[in-house]
Design an enzyme around this catalytic site. Structure first.
Site, mmCIF file in Angstrom:
data_model
loop_
_atom_site.group_PDB
_atom_site.id
_atom_site.type_symbol
_atom_site.label_atom_id
_atom_site.label_comp_id
_atom_site.label_asym_id
_atom_site.label_seq_id
_atom_site.Cartn_x
_atom_site.Cartn_y
_atom_site.Cartn_z
ATOM 1 N N CYS A 179 2.804 10.674 10.228
ATOM 2 C CA CYS A 179 2.011 10.774 9.001
ATOM 3 C C CYS A 179 0.538 10.833 9.404
ATOM 4 O O CYS A 179 0.231 11.171 10.552
ATOM 5 C CB CYS A 179 2.305 9.610 8.041
ATOM 6 N N CYS A 190 1.435 3.511 6.998
ATOM 7 C CA CYS A 190 2.253 3.421 5.772
ATOM 8 C C CYS A 190 3.568 4.194 5.910
ATOM 9 O O CYS A 190 4.631 3.605 6.118
ATOM 10 C CB CYS A 190 1.482 3.933 4.548
ATOM 11 N N ARG A 191 3.508 5.520 5.782
ATOM 12 C CA ARG A 191 4.743 6.299 5.671
ATOM 13 C C ARG A 191 5.545 6.395 6.960
ATOM 14 O O ARG A 191 6.765 6.172 6.959
ATOM 15 C CB ARG A 191 4.427 7.713 5.138
ATOM 16 N N SER A 192 4.897 6.761 8.074
ATOM 17 C CA SER A 192 5.722 6.988 9.278
ATOM 18 C C SER A 192 6.264 5.693 9.894
ATOM 19 O O SER A 192 7.405 5.695 10.371
ATOM 20 C CB SER A 192 5.012 7.871 10.316
ATOM 21 N N ASN A 234 -0.417 6.429 10.367
ATOM 22 C CA ASN A 234 0.624 5.641 11.047
ATOM 23 C C ASN A 234 0.583 4.157 10.666
ATOM 24 O O ASN A 234 0.880 3.290 11.478
ATOM 25 C CB ASN A 234 0.549 5.810 12.577
ATOM 26 N N ASP A 284 1.217 10.153 -0.129
ATOM 27 C CA ASP A 284 0.447 9.115 0.567
ATOM 28 C C ASP A 284 0.205 7.943 -0.387
ATOM 29 O O ASP A 284 -0.421 8.123 -1.429
ATOM 30 C CB ASP A 284 -0.878 9.757 1.001
HETATM 31 P P1 4NP Z 1 -0.194 6.921 6.106
HETATM 32 O O1 4NP Z 1 -1.241 6.448 4.974
HETATM 33 O O2 4NP Z 1 -0.662 8.288 6.570
HETATM 34 O O3 4NP Z 1 1.078 6.979 5.372
HETATM 35 O O4 4NP Z 1 -0.267 5.878 7.206
HETATM 36 C C1 4NP Z 1 -2.625 6.408 5.177
HETATM 37 C C2 4NP Z 1 -3.182 5.335 5.825
HETATM 38 C C3 4NP Z 1 -4.551 5.275 5.986
HETATM 39 C C4 4NP Z 1 -5.353 6.293 5.490
HETATM 40 C C5 4NP Z 1 -4.788 7.369 4.841
HETATM 41 C C6 4NP Z 1 -3.411 7.433 4.690
HETATM 42 N N1 4NP Z 1 -6.760 6.227 5.638
HETATM 43 O O5 4NP Z 1 -7.441 7.081 5.072
HETATM 44 O O6 4NP Z 1 -7.259 5.308 6.296
#
Ligand code: 4NP
Length: 159
Positions: free
Chosen positions: A9, A14-16, A12, A128
């Site tokens: 993702c 939340c989703r992945s 790294n 997201d």
């Molecule tokens: P992820 O979510 O891609 O599912 O881990 C996010 C985590 C952090 C951010 C964006 C998306 N960020 O902008 O910091």
């Protein structure tokens, strides 16, 4: 040989990492945890070394799933070391494909959107959840649990 699957993702956190933990949970439930090596990474490096987002961890915990990984950024070598790289959204998909182009013919990993393994949703991207509310994390887990069942069936049960 163990198959190697990498979930990707943006951050790294939340989703992945949730996908990694959900798929490991599915594998363990069927006794296949030694058959597949599972990891996750982000296309961005802002959260490297951090544990997963606490909102994601507590939503998963309520479903009996532990998320214990720490964030890392995807590396060019991942495109040659993993058999399958599963992306959460279109941006991740493009970013990983750009890395594959950069690595050239050594990039042997198959790159696919994780939701291509879902049998029930018409959604193409795992949204997201980072800037949204609690429901976003539940939706991510619903989508991932469904897609990981499909992935398990494709990787293990059909072979
Ligand atoms: P992820 O979510 O891609 O599912 O881990 C996010 C985590 C952090 C951010 C964006 C998306 N960020 O902008 O910091």
């Amino acid at each position: 040989m163990r198959q190697k699957v990498l979930f990707v993702c943006l951050g790294n956190i939340c989703r992945s990492p949730a996908a990694e933990a959900v798929f490991l949970h599915c594998l363990k439930a069927k006794g296949f945890e030694l058959t597949v090596e599972v990891d996750s990474a982000g296309t961005g490096g802002w959260h490297v070394g951090n544990p997963a987002d606490s909102r994601m961890r507590s939503a998963a915990k309520k479903r009996g799933i532990d998320i214990s990984s720490h964030a890392r950024q995807i590396q060019l070598e991942d495109l040659q070391n993993f058999d399958l790289i599963l992306t959460m959204d279109n941006d991740n998909y493009s970013a990983v494909n750009s890395l594959a182009l950069e690595l050239g013919e050594r990039a042997t990993a198959k790159i696919k959107p994780i939701l291509s393994y879902s049998n029930t949703t018409k959604m193409i991207e795992v949204p997201d959840p980072y800037y949204g509310g609690e429901l976003g994390f539940e939706k991510v887990l619903d989508l991932l649990q469904d897609a990981c069942e499909g992935l398990l069936a494709e990787l293990i049960l059909k072979n």
